[in-house]
Design an enzyme around this catalytic site. Structure first.
Site, PDB file in Angstrom:
ATOM      1  N   ASN A 270      34.827 -73.172  31.708  1.00 40.55           N
ATOM      2  CA  ASN A 270      33.959 -73.360  32.813  1.00 40.55           C
ATOM      3  C   ASN A 270      35.183 -73.235  34.248  1.00 40.55           C
ATOM      4  O   ASN A 270      36.142 -73.731  33.951  1.00 40.55           O
ATOM      5  CB  ASN A 270      33.518 -74.765  33.159  1.00 40.55           C
ATOM      6  CG  ASN A 270      32.501 -75.167  31.837  1.00 40.55           C
ATOM      7  OD1 ASN A 270      31.762 -74.314  31.384  1.00 40.55           O
ATOM      8  ND2 ASN A 270      32.823 -76.206  31.236  1.00 40.55           N
ATOM      9  N   GLU A 303      41.583 -71.768  26.537  1.00 39.22           N
ATOM     10  CA  GLU A 303      40.524 -71.807  27.563  1.00 39.22           C
ATOM     11  C   GLU A 303      41.241 -71.738  29.141  1.00 39.22           C
ATOM     12  O   GLU A 303      40.698 -70.889  29.863  1.00 39.22           O
ATOM     13  CB  GLU A 303      40.180 -73.325  27.594  1.00 39.22           C
ATOM     14  CG  GLU A 303      39.321 -73.719  26.300  1.00 39.22           C
ATOM     15  CD  GLU A 303      38.386 -72.976  25.658  1.00 39.22           C
ATOM     16  OE1 GLU A 303      38.015 -72.122  26.531  1.00 39.22           O
ATOM     17  OE2 GLU A 303      38.401 -72.581  24.595  1.00 39.22           O
ATOM     18  N   HIS A 306      41.419 -68.090  29.735  1.00 44.23           N
ATOM     19  CA  HIS A 306      40.306 -67.430  29.938  1.00 44.23           C
ATOM     20  C   HIS A 306      40.076 -67.336  31.601  1.00 44.23           C
ATOM     21  O   HIS A 306      39.161 -66.577  32.134  1.00 44.23           O
ATOM     22  CB  HIS A 306      39.079 -68.082  29.485  1.00 44.23           C
ATOM     23  CG  HIS A 306      38.533 -67.867  28.547  1.00 44.23           C
ATOM     24  ND1 HIS A 306      38.002 -66.574  27.978  1.00 44.23           N
ATOM     25  CD2 HIS A 306      38.257 -68.641  27.190  1.00 44.23           C
ATOM     26  CE1 HIS A 306      37.660 -66.413  26.789  1.00 44.23           C
ATOM     27  NE2 HIS A 306      37.783 -67.605  26.265  1.00 44.23           N
TER      28      HIS A 306
HETATM   29  N1  SER Z   1      33.836 -69.374  25.472  1.00 44.66           N
HETATM   30  C1  SER Z   1      34.262 -70.347  24.668  1.00 44.66           C
HETATM   31  C2  SER Z   1      35.602 -70.284  24.008  1.00 44.66           C
HETATM   32  O1  SER Z   1      35.564 -69.399  23.321  1.00 44.66           O
HETATM   33  C3  SER Z   1      33.029 -70.683  23.764  1.00 44.66           C
HETATM   34  O2  SER Z   1      33.596 -71.085  22.277  1.00 44.66           O
HETATM   35  O3  SER Z   1      36.634 -70.823  24.640  1.00 44.66           O
HETATM   36 ZN    ZN Z   2      37.452 -68.143  24.289  1.00 40.40          ZN
END
Ligand code: SER
Ligand code: ZN
Length: 481
Positions: A270, A303, A306
């Protein structure tokens, strides 16, 4: 797990939404028996669409209190709420829809939407959990700027968090308080997060390469307060690595991680507010072994990465899941290789690939890294989409070389910043910077199964010629004879 075939969603049927949401203002009022969600959504019609089509919003278990279209309150049958869809007729191309609904985080055992985890309330929206919080166009190609205002009892929930930067907080009557968060980066609903709890906080600071100060905060329940040191160090290493290796700097003033004991995935990226399963973030030298530390470092990095590969540039639809997951797994594997020992990391990745992904690819659940259809997207968070997806990115990197790969990711992030795109868009950038034709390579995206390569050799002493021959085949996989 849904397994009926009644509602198959197909990539080839993808259609842009008729309307999009540019701004989302949420007020979440947490009470003991229920939570009231007031959402104000600013809609604009897609200008390729003619007329004013009906608007259909996703919504699960929403107890409607009121619905207003612009200033006008709607009553049934001006709206219909059936089969998890709210339908109504807009009267203008730009309009504001305000809904007030009640939801029940304490009864929500699906671990999607807003739910109770121990004494805290937290969220999980990927892939389609946001529709359990409010009515929405719950699809990743709808990207809005969110402002989130949370109210709750101060004693029970002294910490109130959401995405973005904190812009306001204060006291309310009846021992309640509030916090308001604003996220300036447009994002899809699956990246929304909210947390309310009695949490302790581990603070640190990271100064970005351009000299901006970012507050880092890890929140955990008091009994876990001594287990956050390693995660915060891992986070700082990840932030600095992404700047050096990919030129990617963090964008908000604050980056937060919350450790939750009940969480269905390892962790979730998130925007600005990652939520982790406690096992993937908390560790202490007294009770955790080296493997646990390694895993935490890799997941914190994953994370964090991302934020660019997934959040700033996101997926057009869920068929593109490997666009963000394959690329981000590849990036976190490079981070681990650079930080520790590249050969050790590679051997362990290949071992995992062979045990988990090769077996998946050889069985009844084999699917391409870009599936062509699904009934339930939650079933596609697989070793294939993640790990094989990362191997496909690795091959692209190998084919075009490190320098071109970096040019390609720069082009990708710069071109598509703030957009929801496809795997084609990503490969297109790699083609552009390298002039390599990836037409045939792209079959990796749609072909399941592990190819077998046979190699034979011969040597003719008379002519002093050595010949090496390669032959490749792939066994049939489900629906791909
Ligand atoms: N989007 C998340 C991740 O890959 C779900 O596990 O980190
Ligand atoms: Zn991921």
């Amino acid at each position: 797990m849904k397994t009926d075939n009644a509602n198959i969603i197909r990539l080839k049927d993808y259609k842009k939404p008729d309307y999009t949401i540019t701004q989302t203002d949420l007020t979440i009022k947490i009470f003991d028996q229920y939570t009231q969600v007031e959402s104000t959504l600013y809609f604009t019609k897609n200008n390729e669409v003619s007329g004013l089509p009906e608007l259909s919003l996703n919504g699960i278990d929403q107890a409607i209190q009121s619905i207003h279209l612009d200033e006008r309150e709607l009553f049934e049958p001006s709206y219909r709420y059936e089969n998890e869809v709210l339908t109504l007729q807009p009267t203008a191309e730009n309009f504001i829809l305000k809904s007030i609904t009640h939801i029940h985080p304490n009864k929500n055992t699906s671990l999607e939407g807003l739910y109770q985890s121990g004494t805290m309330i937290c969220s999980q929206c990927e892939a389609e959990g946001f529709r359990k919080i409010t009515f929405y166009l719950d699809r990743p190609d709808v990207m809005a700027v969110f402002t989130t205002h949370i109210e709750a009892n101060r004693k029970q929930y002294p910490v109130l968090l959401s995405n973005g930067n904190p812009i306001d907080q204060g006291e309310l009557a009846d021992e309640r308080h509030f916090a308001t968060w604003h996220d300036p980066f447009p994002k899809p609903s699956y990246l929304f997060a909210a947390v309310a709890g009695d949490l302790v906080r581990h603070d640190d600071v990271f100064v970005t390469q351009s000299g901006r100060e970012v507050s880092l905060r890890i929140f955990a329940e008091a009994h876990n307060a001594h287990k956050t040191d390693f995660a915060i160090d891992s986070l700082k290493r990840s932030m600095s690595w992404d700047e050096k290796r990919y030129g990617r700097e963090y964008d908000l003033d604050i980056f937060m991680i919350v450790a939750s004991d009940y969480f269905n995935m390892g962790a979730m990226e998130n925007k600005g507010l990652n939520i982790f399963n406690s096992a993937a973030v908390l560790a202490s030298p007294e009770t955790s072994n080296d493997a646990r530390f390694d895993r935490i470092e890799a997941i914190v990095a994953h994370e964090y990465f991302h934020n660019w590969s997934g959040n700033r540039v996101t997926c057009r639809d869920w068929f593109q899941l490997t666009l963000k997951e394959g690329l981000t797994v590849y990036r976190d594997s490079q981070f681990t290789a650079d930080t520790h020992n590249a050969a050790v990391k590679r051997i362990s990745d290949v071992e995992d690939l062979k045990s988990a992904q090769f077996s998946e690819d050889a069985g009844p659940n084999a699917h391409p890294i870009q599936p062509q259809e699904y009934v339930e997207i939650n079933n596609f968070y697989t070793a294939t989409v993640y790990e094989k997806g990362a191997e496909i990115i690795r091959m692209i990197n190998t084919i075009i070389g490190d320098e071109n790969f970096r040019k390609g990711t720069d082009l990708y992030f710069d071109t598509f910043d703030g957009q929801a795109v496809t795997t084609e868009d990503f490969v297109g950038c790699m083609e552009k910077v390298s002039s390599v034709d990836f037409t045939q390579f792209k079959r990796w995206y749609v072909q399941a199964g592990t190819p077998t390569v046979d190699v034979s050799e011969s040597y003719d002493a008379g002519t002093q010629t050595y010949q090496l021959s390669f032959k490749q085949h792939c066994k049939p996989t489900p629906n791909q004879p």
